[in-house]
Design a protein around this motif. Structure first.
Motif, PDB file in Angstrom:
ATOM      1  N   GLY A 120       0.789  -1.212   0.000  1.00  0.00           N
ATOM      2  CA  GLY A 120       0.000   0.000   0.000  1.00  0.00           C
ATOM      3  C   GLY A 120       0.825   1.266   0.000  1.00  0.00           C
TER       4      GLY A 120
ATOM      5  N   GLU B  81       2.346   3.475  -5.824  1.00  0.00           N
ATOM      6  CA  GLU B  81       1.405   3.529  -6.932  1.00  0.00           C
ATOM      7  C   GLU B  81       1.765   2.511  -8.010  1.00  0.00           C
TER       8      GLU B  81
ATOM      9  N   ASP C 139      -4.446   5.922  -0.987  1.00  0.00           N
ATOM     10  CA  ASP C 139      -4.967   4.869  -1.858  1.00  0.00           C
ATOM     11  C   ASP C 139      -6.278   5.356  -2.455  1.00  0.00           C
TER      12      ASP C 139
ATOM     13  N   ARG D 135       3.406   6.225  -3.184  1.00  0.00           N
ATOM     14  CA  ARG D 135       2.139   6.901  -2.966  1.00  0.00           C
ATOM     15  C   ARG D 135       2.380   8.110  -2.079  1.00  0.00           C
TER      16      ARG D 135
END
Length: 760
Positions: free
Chosen positions: A71, A74, A127, A92
């Motif tokens: 997580g 990307e 996310d 991310r």
């Protein structure tokens, strides 16, 4: 060697081509590229291979998936430079802040807790797929509350340095209202009867505070369960809800609900038999079974039968009884034959009783109230009785008792007793106003649980225009191990009757008393109190004739030996706002021989409570008192007479204003009292979660009379109204608005009344 590169798109899960990974190789090193905030070591902990291990195309996709599923990224790509494995990542961006606006029905704390379950929290990676899901689920949460016009919009904006803000904008809209509710397919019962089972429906024009027309899926589902129970309690065992259609209403925020049902035929009971290892005699079984051949089948009676048997076996220590049901349906004759099969299981014993939550109170204080004993068979009755006794303690807010199985020993349980305590140590200074007592000032040091011992200590001073009281009291509820209590009081009282609209005199009283309470069982006790006091009467400038005549005959100073003997029967489930049970007190109060003035008073004070549902309780209360003078007294002394009117007797009439009048036209009280109240308690609209706050609708009736021979039913005064009771930090506060129903000329009416320290 030329640099060889393969891009692995995690979203499409592409497999590395054979041409790039021509052959497996031994990893010489691993290089992580593209990091901005994270360190290489932070990523390496997720990579399942290390230098010196052989690597091939079969491992490539698995490695990419593992890194991506953290997580934190990307995108994840793998490349090879010679024997060096390159892991290229795009981080991310982090969540820097979460802003929620427009929400009222759902608290922000609840929304943030929900987001955290989706990994959306400050400091986590952003996310976007999780945000889409959050937007959808929050919309469903509002729909579950009947807000079908609510909208949720979640957007992001950059804060710089790899951080993003999440902005959640909520438009809750208005509650979806039920504009029509229709039942189709019913033949045995009318629409009005069936819709009467529902909490959902069209609101009537006079129901200003009702939420009946607020649409909620959960509330409607509960109503459908009630509808099914209604039919099955009347023999329609094959009843079913065929469909529920929700259609647009006449306005944007309205809906029309159409419920299609299939009743099926009505069935009666045939044979009803009880088998298995009952552990009960046939006579006991017959008393417990609430099902009789020939009756219309009732699901409620079936469940009551099961409960009766479970409770009976629970008293014998069989805590986990299973009752099977074997129905046989005779379709031709519409008859249901039932056989109940009982499996009591093993008798269960209590190994330990563990008390939790007693932060201020000694363990033994609670244990002496618990009727279930360790090493004894588990009894549901004794557990329930223990819970009630604990809830009656003034320093206990709530009690739950849960049996917990002991691992490896199926015939033993531990009892977990969880207690929520309320503050029992109070130092209070207060001021206020009461219509019966004028301005009030009080200061009090009170400990219902002195030093955690369960003993009561109180030092109190109260002052109003009519009363001045000083009292020191002490009580030990377990003076003996058998539960005999002992207490004492030292008190001083100055009472100005003219301020209470009675007459022009002042009573000064000082005394002390000793009291005992002796339990006769779980619900019954004998109370005895005896003391000594000195009373002085000071007449005003223009006292009533009957008071002047009394003092002329008996003087102004009296030494008294008051004694009280009373019997109390109490089955209430709690002291504060009980929902079930009853309390009856019969008392004989007298100034015994040795007193300057001898008299006796016989009284009854009782209340019965019945739970209508979890929010509404019905109460029926009554007070009756009769008195008589002795040894030269024709009636009760004027300062001991009963009075009526106001909070505590008949609301809507001025305090102490009812009954016979004296020479000044004021109420002089009487030797006989009768008062009764029918009352319904319910939560305060818009404040249902506030503890210690209730409303009531009531009807009062009562009066005082010269003596029992003077009692006339037509002289009883009645009133009806609404009240509100708040257990405030300064004591119980009661406010009532009442309308007299049969006032007569000369009665003093008072619609709005309130009192601090009222007895309810």
């Amino acid at each position: 060697m030329n640099k060889q590169l393969i891009r692995l798109s995690v979203a499409s899960a592409l497999v590395a081509s054979q041409s790039v990974w021509a052959a497996s190789f031994v990893i010489q090193g691993i290089e992580v590229q593209g990091l901005q905030r994270l360190t290489p070591n932070a990523v390496m902990q997720y990579i399942p291979v290390r230098a010196g291990q052989r690597f091939d195309e079969a491992q490539a996709n698995e490695l990419s998936q593992i890194v991506y599923q953290t997580g934190l990224f990307e995108d994840v790509q793998l490349a090879r430079r010679g024997n060096v494995l390159i892991v290229k990542v795009i981080e991310r961006e982090a969540i820097g802040e979460i802003n929620i606006t427009g929400n009222k029905k759902l608290p922000s704390a609840n929304i943030l807790e929900f987001l955290k379950k989706l990994n959306i929290a400050k400091g986590n990676g952003l996310d976007k797929q999780a945000l889409i899901k959050a937007e959808e689920e929050l919309g469903k949460a509002y729909q579950g509350q009947g807000l079908y016009n609510a909208s949720v919009n979640i957007s992001t904006r950059s804060l710089g340095q790899g951080r993003n803000a999440i902005d959640i904008k909520i438009n809750e809209g208005g509650n979806t209202r039920i504009q029509g509710l229709e039942i189709v397919g019913n033949q045995a019962f009318s629409d009005a009867v069936l819709l009467g089972q529902f909490e959902s429906g069209v609101k009537s024009g006079i129901s200003f505070f009702s939420t009946r027309d607020q649409y909620s899926r959960e509330k409607l589902a509960a109503d459908l369960d009630k509808l099914a129970a209604f039919y099955r309690d009347r023999g329609y065992i094959k009843f079913e809800v065929v469909s529920v259609d929700t259609l647009p209403g006449a306005t944007k925020q309205g809906v029309q609900i159409k419920i299609t049902i299939k009743e099926g035929p009505q069935y009666r009971l045939g044979r009803v038999s009880v088998g298995g290892n009952t552990k009960l005699s046939q006579a006991q079984v017959d008393r417990l079974v609430a099902l009789k051949a020939g009756q219309v089948f009732s699901q409620r009676n079936l469940e009551q039968t099961r409960k009766n048997i479970e409770d009976a076996l629970g008293k014998q220590g069989f805590a986990f009884t299973r009752i099977g049901l074997e129905p046989q349906i005779d379709e031709a004759n519409r008859i249901v034959n039932l056989q109940l099969v009982i499996d009591p299981g093993k008798r269960v014993y209590v190994r330990r009783i563990n008390i939790r939550g007693n932060n201020r109170t000694k363990d033994e204080v609670y244990r002496r109230e618990i009727r279930q004993l360790e090493s004894a068979p588990l009894s549901k009755d004794l557990i329930e009785r223990s819970k009630i006794r604990l809830q009656r303690l003034a320093y206990v807010e709530e009690v739950t008792i849960t049996p917990e199985p002991v691992a490896g020993t199926p015939d033993q349980v531990d009892l977990k007793v969880e207690i929520t305590e309320r503050s029992s140590n109070q130092f209070r200074i207060g001021a206020g106003y009461s219509q019966s007592g004028g301005f009030l000032f009080n200061t009090e040091l009170k400990q219902d649980n002195f030093m955690g011992t369960g003993k009561e200590l109180e030092i109190a001073f109260d002052n109003s225009s009519a009363n001045r009281n000083f009292r020191i009291g002490y009580n030990n509820p377990f003076y003996t191990h058998e539960g005999v209590s002992r207490g004492f009081n030292v008190y001083y009282n100055k009472y100005d009757a003219s301020k209470d609209d009675i007459s022009s005199y002042v009573s000064n009283r000082v005394g002390a008393d000793l009291s005992y309470a002796i339990p006769l069982g779980e619900n019954d006790a004998i109370h005895f109190k005896v003391g000594g006091e000195k009373r002085e009467i000071v007449l005003g400038t223009d006292p009533a004739t009957h008071i002047k005549e009394f003092t002329d005959k008996h003087g102004f100073d009296y030494r008294q030996i008051p004694a009280t003997l009373s019997y109390v029967h109490d089955t209430r489930n709690r002291v504060l706002f009980p929902t079930s049970g009853q309390r009856h007190r019969v008392s004989l109060q007298a100034a015994i021989p040795g007193s300057d003035l001898q008299y006796a008073k016989l009284g009854y004070d009782g209340a019965l409570y019945k739970e209508i549902n979890k929010d509404i309780t019905f109460a029926l209360k009554a007070k009756v008192g009769v008195g008589k003078g002795q040894k030269g007294l024709d009636s009760l002394p004027f300062f001991e007479k009963y009075t009526a009117g106001g909070i505590g007797t008949v609301r809507g009439y001025d305090s102490n204003s009812l009954g016979p009048k004296d020479s000044k036209g004021e109420s002089k009280g009487g030797d006989a009292l009768f008062a009764t109240t029918a009352e319904i308690y319910f939560p305060v609209p818009l404040a249902t979660d506030v503890k210690g706050l209730k409303m009531s609708a009531f009807v009062d009736a009562g009066n005082v009379f010269d003596d029992t021979n003077s009692f006339k039913a037509k002289e009883l005064r009645a009133s009806a109204g609404l009240g509100i009771i708040w257990v405030s930090p300064f004591g119980p506060l009661e406010v009532s608005v009442a309308r007299p129903l049969n006032a007569k000329d000369g009665d003093k009416k008072q619609s709005l009344q309130f009192s601090l320290g009222a007895n309810f």
